[in-house]
Design an enzyme around this catalytic site. Sequence first.
Site, PDB file in Angstrom:
ATOM      1  N   CYS A   1     -46.862  37.273   1.775  1.00 49.74           N
ATOM      2  CA  CYS A   1     -47.021  38.508   2.551  1.00 49.74           C
ATOM      3  C   CYS A   1     -45.936  39.351   2.220  1.00 49.74           C
ATOM      4  O   CYS A   1     -44.871  39.240   1.510  1.00 49.74           O
ATOM      5  CB  CYS A   1     -46.964  38.144   4.112  1.00 49.74           C
ATOM      6  SG  CYS A   1     -46.983  39.707   5.187  1.00 49.74           S
TER       7      CYS A   1
ATOM      8  N   CYS B   1     -44.329  30.283  11.325  1.00 46.57           N
ATOM      9  CA  CYS B   1     -45.155  30.720  10.343  1.00 46.57           C
ATOM     10  C   CYS B   1     -44.742  30.610   8.866  1.00 46.57           C
ATOM     11  O   CYS B   1     -43.590  31.230   8.415  1.00 46.57           O
ATOM     12  CB  CYS B   1     -45.590  32.173  10.288  1.00 46.57           C
ATOM     13  SG  CYS B   1     -46.466  32.737  11.942  1.00 46.57           S
TER      14      CYS B   1
ATOM     15  N   CYS C   1     -39.802  36.420   9.805  1.00 46.67           N
ATOM     16  CA  CYS C   1     -40.940  35.653   9.264  1.00 46.67           C
ATOM     17  C   CYS C   1     -40.578  34.896   8.221  1.00 46.67           C
ATOM     18  O   CYS C   1     -40.339  35.566   7.130  1.00 46.67           O
ATOM     19  CB  CYS C   1     -42.447  36.440   9.425  1.00 46.67           C
ATOM     20  SG  CYS C   1     -43.693  35.709   8.909  1.00 46.67           S
TER      21      CYS C   1
ATOM     22  N   CYS D   1     -55.867  28.526  13.369  1.00 46.24           N
ATOM     23  CA  CYS D   1     -54.974  29.646  12.734  1.00 46.24           C
ATOM     24  C   CYS D   1     -55.136  29.469  11.407  1.00 46.24           C
ATOM     25  O   CYS D   1     -54.679  28.571  10.616  1.00 46.24           O
ATOM     26  CB  CYS D   1     -53.602  29.744  13.413  1.00 46.24           C
ATOM     27  SG  CYS D   1     -52.684  30.921  12.717  1.00 46.24           S
TER      28      CYS D   1
ATOM     29  N   GLU E   1     -51.181  27.621   4.480  1.00 41.04           N
ATOM     30  CA  GLU E   1     -51.095  26.862   5.807  1.00 41.04           C
ATOM     31  C   GLU E   1     -52.199  27.172   6.469  1.00 41.04           C
ATOM     32  O   GLU E   1     -52.544  28.429   6.875  1.00 41.04           O
ATOM     33  CB  GLU E   1     -50.035  27.164   6.377  1.00 41.04           C
ATOM     34  CG  GLU E   1     -48.466  26.296   5.929  1.00 41.04           C
ATOM     35  CD  GLU E   1     -47.697  27.059   6.774  1.00 41.04           C
ATOM     36  OE1 GLU E   1     -46.331  27.031   6.192  1.00 41.04           O
ATOM     37  OE2 GLU E   1     -47.683  26.823   7.815  1.00 41.04           O
TER      38      GLU E   1
ATOM     39  N   CYS F   1     -41.284  41.532   7.749  1.00 44.27           N
ATOM     40  CA  CYS F   1     -40.799  41.076   9.069  1.00 44.27           C
ATOM     41  C   CYS F   1     -39.524  40.459   8.894  1.00 44.27           C
ATOM     42  O   CYS F   1     -39.606  39.356   8.326  1.00 44.27           O
ATOM     43  CB  CYS F   1     -41.842  40.877   9.902  1.00 44.27           C
ATOM     44  SG  CYS F   1     -43.400  41.795  10.145  1.00 44.27           S
TER      45      CYS F   1
END
Length: 477
Positions: free
Chosen positions: A243, A464, A250, A236, A223, A247
């Site tokens: 990832c 995100c 997220c 961005c 994205e 977190c």
Amino acid sequence: DESAEDTADVLVADLPCSGLGVLRKKTDIRYKMSRGQQEELEALQRRILDTVCSYVKKDGIMVYSTCTINPGENQENVAWFLGKHPEFELLDMEQIYPGTQVGSEMCIRDRIKTYLIATRKENGKEEIMQQEKTDIKSMNLEELKSYMESIGEKPFRAKQLYQWMHEKQAASFDEMTNLSKSLQEKLKNECRFVSLEQEAVQISKIDGTRKYLFALDDGNVIESVLMRYKHGNSVCISSQVGCRMGCRFCASTLDGLVRGLTPSEMLDQIYRITRDTGERVANVVVMGTGEPMDNFDNLLKFIELLTDENGLNISQRNVTVSTCGIVPKMRELADKKLQITLALSLHASSQEKRLELMPVANKYEIHEVIEACRYYFEQTGRRVTFEYSLVGGVNDTDEDVRRLADLIHGMNCHVNLIPVNPIKERSYVQPDHEAILNFKNRLEKNAINVTIRREMGRDIDGACGQLRKRYISHAER
Ligand code: SAH
């Protein structure tokens, strides 16, 4: 079973062992093994490793676990295995499970249990061929010149090619009209030309924010977001596919890490968006999916090319890199003395609360992270941004404000408050508007610069990683 080859993401080889630390403690069990039997066992372990590793797919992980009363013996097995299988690379346990508390059962430092954790870099021959193709869009001009010479071309061709790729953002060799057809063909055969495919775009009716979904040439999707501000367009970008930082709030991390992006894949997000809108990009923020410090070398190369005067020529001051706080890399970045902005995802006022939200805090203690931010300012003179996602009832209390003010007292910094963007997989909620304003005012009373991040593209998948996540789960259905 040959059909299962190259299929396992993670393979745990929990192999028979020679002397069991556990048994040693149980004196009622007498366990004796002659040297000859031990050698046989080592040979067996090697045979098993040698066989099962073929089931691990590219970028998959093999974990070798076994007990021993003779720690050296497994080290030898590990060395033997890596010698025989250069396609595997040894991983650092802490790198794979950053910050997670590894239970005693899985402790690599335990002298009794020995582990090999290796990742497979290559699999089928075809893919090796593909990897050998040079990614020319990730090269700087000097490297491109040497490359052109190495394939028997004049170095001035490199300049033309570089301009097409980075200044004009060409999407294919066919567009490069001042290169002969034969050179275009040669390049098509010799090298890898990274150009992302636009899979989808969502456009906000409220503020014109555009959220893009791009496909990479290995089929992964990422994205990127274009935001329109008065002071210019900001893009961005993602720095990784997925990832592994974990977190809690997220969406990007829910399915873990697939791989880091190449410099060309990071750049091309901006190139494709520039082409799509026909508008200049003024600012770039590395705040999309992924942890940029976990893809450090590619990040540096990306910044070099992005800010190159022969390319998009974006000023370093207009580039922001956001990190969850990988201390050694933050310091390494500081030592480069670039003029980019460092943003730290702080999200908590104490180590204890940060641990609840961000597993990476297990590895880097909050004061250590703040110290690295101070160091960044000392080395670069650039004011650091602290991102603080406000989560109702979790990190938005009066005590949090007080502790936060103490924590960053006297620093040349700026706090960006982000009302948490709820994701359906977690139960976090935004504080109400009044609580957010109260938090801001109280920080300001402590002479801290604060802004509340304006929510862009409220009407499109905001948080995100949500667009990618939805896309992937749709494709799986
Ligand atoms: N890995 C980097 C950059 C990507 S995330 C980092 O951690 O900084 C960009 C920012 O958005 C980070 O501050 C991240 O913590 C925050 N973020 C992620 N998901 C969020 C959500 N659902 N609500 C609010 N902020 C979020």
